[in-house]
Design a protein around this motif. Structure first.
Motif, PDB file in Angstrom:
ATOM      1  N   ALA A   2       6.986 -18.210   9.059  1.00 10.99           N
ATOM      2  CA  ALA A   2       8.376 -18.078   8.632  1.00 10.99           C
ATOM      3  C   ALA A   2       9.283 -18.996   9.434  1.00 10.99           C
ATOM      4  CB  ALA A   2       8.835 -16.637   8.799  1.00 10.99           C
ATOM      5  N   SER A   3      10.274 -19.524   8.765  1.00  2.97           N
ATOM      6  CA  SER A   3      11.301 -20.280   9.479  1.00  2.97           C
ATOM      7  C   SER A   3      12.354 -19.293   9.968  1.00  2.97           C
ATOM      8  CB  SER A   3      11.945 -21.307   8.552  1.00  2.97           C
ATOM      9  OG  SER A   3      12.608 -20.639   7.490  1.00  2.97           O
ATOM     10  N   GLY A   4      13.205 -19.740  10.852  1.00  7.49           N
ATOM     11  CA  GLY A   4      14.289 -18.867  11.281  1.00  7.49           C
ATOM     12  C   GLY A   4      14.104 -18.394  12.712  1.00  7.49           C
ATOM     13  N   ARG A   5      15.210 -18.303  13.415  1.00  7.52           N
ATOM     14  CA  ARG A   5      15.152 -17.945  14.825  1.00  7.52           C
ATOM     15  C   ARG A   5      15.085 -16.452  15.069  1.00  7.52           C
ATOM     16  NH1 ARG A   5      19.630 -22.009  17.570  1.00  7.52           N
ATOM     17  NH2 ARG A   5      18.618 -23.963  16.954  1.00  7.52           N
ATOM     18  N   THR A   6      15.363 -15.665  14.029  1.00  7.78           N
ATOM     19  CA  THR A   6      15.400 -14.226  14.225  1.00  7.78           C
ATOM     20  C   THR A   6      14.193 -13.548  13.594  1.00  7.78           C
ATOM     21  OG1 THR A   6      16.781 -13.996  12.238  1.00  7.78           O
ATOM     22  CG2 THR A   6      17.906 -14.170  14.374  1.00  7.78           C
ATOM     23  N   PHE A   7      13.069 -14.228  13.610  1.00  9.76           N
ATOM     24  CA  PHE A   7      11.855 -13.706  12.982  1.00  9.76           C
ATOM     25  C   PHE A   7      11.534 -12.317  13.491  1.00  9.76           C
ATOM     26  CE2 PHE A   7       7.782 -13.744  10.996  1.00  9.76           C
ATOM     27  CZ  PHE A   7       6.893 -13.167  11.893  1.00  9.76           C
ATOM     28  N   ARG A   8      11.721 -12.094  14.764  1.00  6.56           N
ATOM     29  CA  ARG A   8      11.284 -10.821  15.332  1.00  6.56           C
ATOM     30  C   ARG A   8      12.039  -9.644  14.744  1.00  6.56           C
ATOM     31  NH1 ARG A   8      10.538 -10.631  20.387  1.00  6.56           N
ATOM     32  NH2 ARG A   8      10.430 -12.880  20.750  1.00  6.56           N
ATOM     33  N   THR A   9      13.183  -9.897  14.140  1.00  7.74           N
ATOM     34  CA  THR A   9      13.968  -8.806  13.553  1.00  7.74           C
ATOM     35  C   THR A   9      13.620  -8.556  12.088  1.00  7.74           C
ATOM     36  OG1 THR A   9      15.794 -10.197  12.780  1.00  7.74           O
ATOM     37  CG2 THR A   9      15.881  -9.435  15.069  1.00  7.74           C
ATOM     38  N   TYR A  10      12.820  -9.444  11.496  1.00 10.75           N
ATOM     39  CA  TYR A  10      12.484  -9.303  10.079  1.00 10.75           C
ATOM     40  C   TYR A  10      11.406  -8.242   9.867  1.00 10.75           C
ATOM     41  CZ  TYR A  10      14.614 -13.953   9.553  1.00 10.75           C
ATOM     42  OH  TYR A  10      15.452 -15.030   9.567  1.00 10.75           O
ATOM     43  N   THR A  11      11.510  -7.551   8.749  1.00  8.72           N
ATOM     44  CA  THR A  11      10.356  -6.844   8.232  1.00  8.72           C
ATOM     45  C   THR A  11       9.552  -7.849   7.417  1.00  8.72           C
ATOM     46  OG1 THR A  11      11.388  -4.658   8.153  1.00  8.72           O
ATOM     47  CG2 THR A  11       9.582  -5.082   6.623  1.00  8.72           C
ATOM     48  N   MET A  12       8.264  -7.918   7.694  1.00  7.33           N
ATOM     49  CA  MET A  12       7.367  -8.817   6.977  1.00  7.33           C
ATOM     50  C   MET A  12       6.392  -7.990   6.153  1.00  7.33           C
ATOM     51  SD  MET A  12       8.498 -11.704   8.011  1.00  7.33           S
ATOM     52  CE  MET A  12       7.230 -12.764   7.297  1.00  7.33           C
ATOM     53  N   ALA A  13       6.064  -8.489   4.991  1.00  5.69           N
ATOM     54  CA  ALA A  13       5.192  -7.708   4.114  1.00  5.69           C
ATOM     55  C   ALA A  13       4.264  -8.617   3.326  1.00  5.69           C
ATOM     56  CB  ALA A  13       6.026  -6.865   3.159  1.00  5.69           C
ATOM     57  N   TRP A  14       3.216  -7.996   2.841  1.00  5.34           N
ATOM     58  CA  TRP A  14       2.300  -8.653   1.911  1.00  5.34           C
ATOM     59  C   TRP A  14       2.272  -7.836   0.616  1.00  5.34           C
ATOM     60  CZ3 TRP A  14       0.174 -13.342   2.764  1.00  5.34           C
ATOM     61  CH2 TRP A  14       0.129 -13.806   4.084  1.00  5.34           C
ATOM     62  N   PHE A  15       2.366  -8.556  -0.479  1.00  5.69           N
ATOM     63  CA  PHE A  15       2.188  -7.996  -1.803  1.00  5.69           C
ATOM     64  C   PHE A  15       1.097  -8.802  -2.493  1.00  5.69           C
ATOM     65  CE2 PHE A  15       5.820  -5.098  -2.363  1.00  5.69           C
ATOM     66  CZ  PHE A  15       6.576  -5.432  -1.249  1.00  5.69           C
ATOM     67  N   ARG A  16       0.580  -8.269  -3.584  1.00  7.34           N
ATOM     68  CA  ARG A  16      -0.406  -9.033  -4.348  1.00  7.34           C
ATOM     69  C   ARG A  16      -0.207  -8.782  -5.838  1.00  7.34           C
ATOM     70  NH1 ARG A  16      -6.120  -5.864  -2.914  1.00  7.34           N
ATOM     71  NH2 ARG A  16      -5.723  -3.985  -4.180  1.00  7.34           N
ATOM     72  N   GLN A  17      -0.645  -9.758  -6.609  1.00  6.54           N
ATOM     73  CA  GLN A  17      -0.541  -9.634  -8.058  1.00  6.54           C
ATOM     74  C   GLN A  17      -1.798 -10.192  -8.703  1.00  6.54           C
ATOM     75  OE1 GLN A  17       3.021 -11.348  -9.784  1.00  6.54           O
ATOM     76  NE2 GLN A  17       2.830 -10.038 -11.590  1.00  6.54           N
ATOM     77  N   ALA A  18      -2.499  -9.334  -9.392  1.00  6.41           N
ATOM     78  CA  ALA A  18      -3.691  -9.726 -10.128  1.00  6.41           C
ATOM     79  C   ALA A  18      -3.298 -10.119 -11.543  1.00  6.41           C
ATOM     80  CB  ALA A  18      -4.691  -8.579 -10.150  1.00  6.41           C
ATOM     81  N   PRO A  19      -4.115 -10.903 -12.220  1.00  6.55           N
ATOM     82  CA  PRO A  19      -3.788 -11.325 -13.587  1.00  6.55           C
ATOM     83  C   PRO A  19      -3.556 -10.123 -14.497  1.00  6.55           C
ATOM     84  CG  PRO A  19      -5.604 -12.614 -12.732  1.00  6.55           C
ATOM     85  CD  PRO A  19      -5.347 -11.531 -11.731  1.00  6.55           C
ATOM     86  N   GLY A  20      -2.450 -10.159 -15.215  1.00  4.71           N
ATOM     87  CA  GLY A  20      -2.149  -9.099 -16.162  1.00  4.71           C
ATOM     88  C   GLY A  20      -1.645  -7.814 -15.542  1.00  4.71           C
ATOM     89  N   LYS A  21      -1.446  -7.826 -14.225  1.00  4.23           N
ATOM     90  CA  LYS A  21      -0.988  -6.613 -13.549  1.00  4.23           C
ATOM     91  C   LYS A  21       0.341  -6.862 -12.844  1.00  4.23           C
ATOM     92  CE  LYS A  21      -5.542  -4.565 -12.808  1.00  4.23           C
ATOM     93  NZ  LYS A  21      -6.451  -3.926 -11.810  1.00  4.23           N
ATOM     94  N   GLU A  22       1.015  -5.774 -12.496  1.00  4.81           N
ATOM     95  CA  GLU A  22       2.264  -5.891 -11.771  1.00  4.81           C
ATOM     96  C   GLU A  22       1.993  -6.189 -10.298  1.00  4.81           C
ATOM     97  OE1 GLU A  22       4.995  -2.834 -14.464  1.00  4.81           O
ATOM     98  OE2 GLU A  22       4.586  -2.397 -12.362  1.00  4.81           O
ATOM     99  N   ARG A  23       3.007  -6.765  -9.676  1.00  4.89           N
ATOM    100  CA  ARG A  23       2.900  -7.014  -8.244  1.00  4.89           C
ATOM    101  C   ARG A  23       2.837  -5.676  -7.515  1.00  4.89           C
ATOM    102  NH1 ARG A  23       6.600 -11.660  -5.735  1.00  4.89           N
ATOM    103  NH2 ARG A  23       5.540 -12.655  -7.497  1.00  4.89           N
ATOM    104  N   GLU A  24       1.947  -5.570  -6.539  1.00 10.97           N
ATOM    105  CA  GLU A  24       1.795  -4.314  -5.826  1.00 10.97           C
ATOM    106  C   GLU A  24       1.867  -4.513  -4.321  1.00 10.97           C
ATOM    107  OE1 GLU A  24      -1.948  -2.354  -6.342  1.00 10.97           O
ATOM    108  OE2 GLU A  24      -3.133  -4.123  -5.807  1.00 10.97           O
ATOM    109  N   PHE A  25       2.338  -3.492  -3.661  1.00 13.36           N
ATOM    110  CA  PHE A  25       2.474  -3.499  -2.210  1.00 13.36           C
ATOM    111  C   PHE A  25       1.107  -3.460  -1.543  1.00 13.36           C
ATOM    112  CE2 PHE A  25       4.283  -2.613   1.846  1.00 13.36           C
ATOM    113  CZ  PHE A  25       3.509  -1.629   2.443  1.00 13.36           C
ATOM    114  N   VAL A  26       0.954  -4.248  -0.499  1.00 13.52           N
ATOM    115  CA  VAL A  26      -0.268  -4.247   0.299  1.00 13.52           C
ATOM    116  C   VAL A  26       0.011  -3.667   1.682  1.00 13.52           C
ATOM    117  CG1 VAL A  26      -2.035  -5.681   1.380  1.00 13.52           C
ATOM    118  CG2 VAL A  26      -1.233  -6.210  -0.949  1.00 13.52           C
TER     119      VAL A  26
END
Length: 122
Positions: A24-48
């Motif tokens: 990530a760019s940005g000087r305040t990275f440590r304050t960010y919430t970071m997340a991973w999501f995924r999306q399979a073909p034909g499916k909605e994006r889902e939280f990981v």
């Protein structure tokens, strides 16, 4: 403005492992919430998984196989994926926002990477 760049995707056999990275760019990275999501073909994006300054959270179905971590000195969040299954095949996206806790709602994240493809063969 935050820019996110994912890497580490690829083709792996079932039972194998991959580690995704998101810088990530940005000087305040440590304050960010970071997340991973995924999306399979034909499916909605889902939280990981998500990680904040003080906590982490996983989709119930992925607990025990996936591990999220962050290195604030490198502005990087990782997703270690073990014992991969064909159903894990998807495009994996990194997301970020201000300190929103470990939210699993995709609409709460303002910043997204371009995604990295993970393909698990049986």
């Amino acid at each position: 403005q935050v820019q996110l760049v994912e890497s580490g995707g690829g083709l792996v056999q079932a039972g194998g492992s991959l580690r995704l990275s998101c810088v990530a760019s940005g000087r305040t990275f440590r304050t960010y919430t970071m997340a991973w999501f995924r999306q399979a073909p034909g499916k909605e994006r889902e939280f990981v998984s998500a990680i904040s300054w003080t906590a982490s959270r996983y989709a119930d179905s992925l607990k025990g196989r996936f591990t999220i971590s962050r290195d604030n000195a490198k502005n990087t969040v990782y997703l270690q994926m073990d014992n991969l299954k064909p159903e894990d095949t998807a495009v994996y996206y990194c997301a970020a926002d201000g300190d929103i806790g470990v939210s699993l709602r995709s609409d709460e994240y303002d910043y997204w990477g371009q995604g990295t493809q993970v393909t698990v063969s049986s």
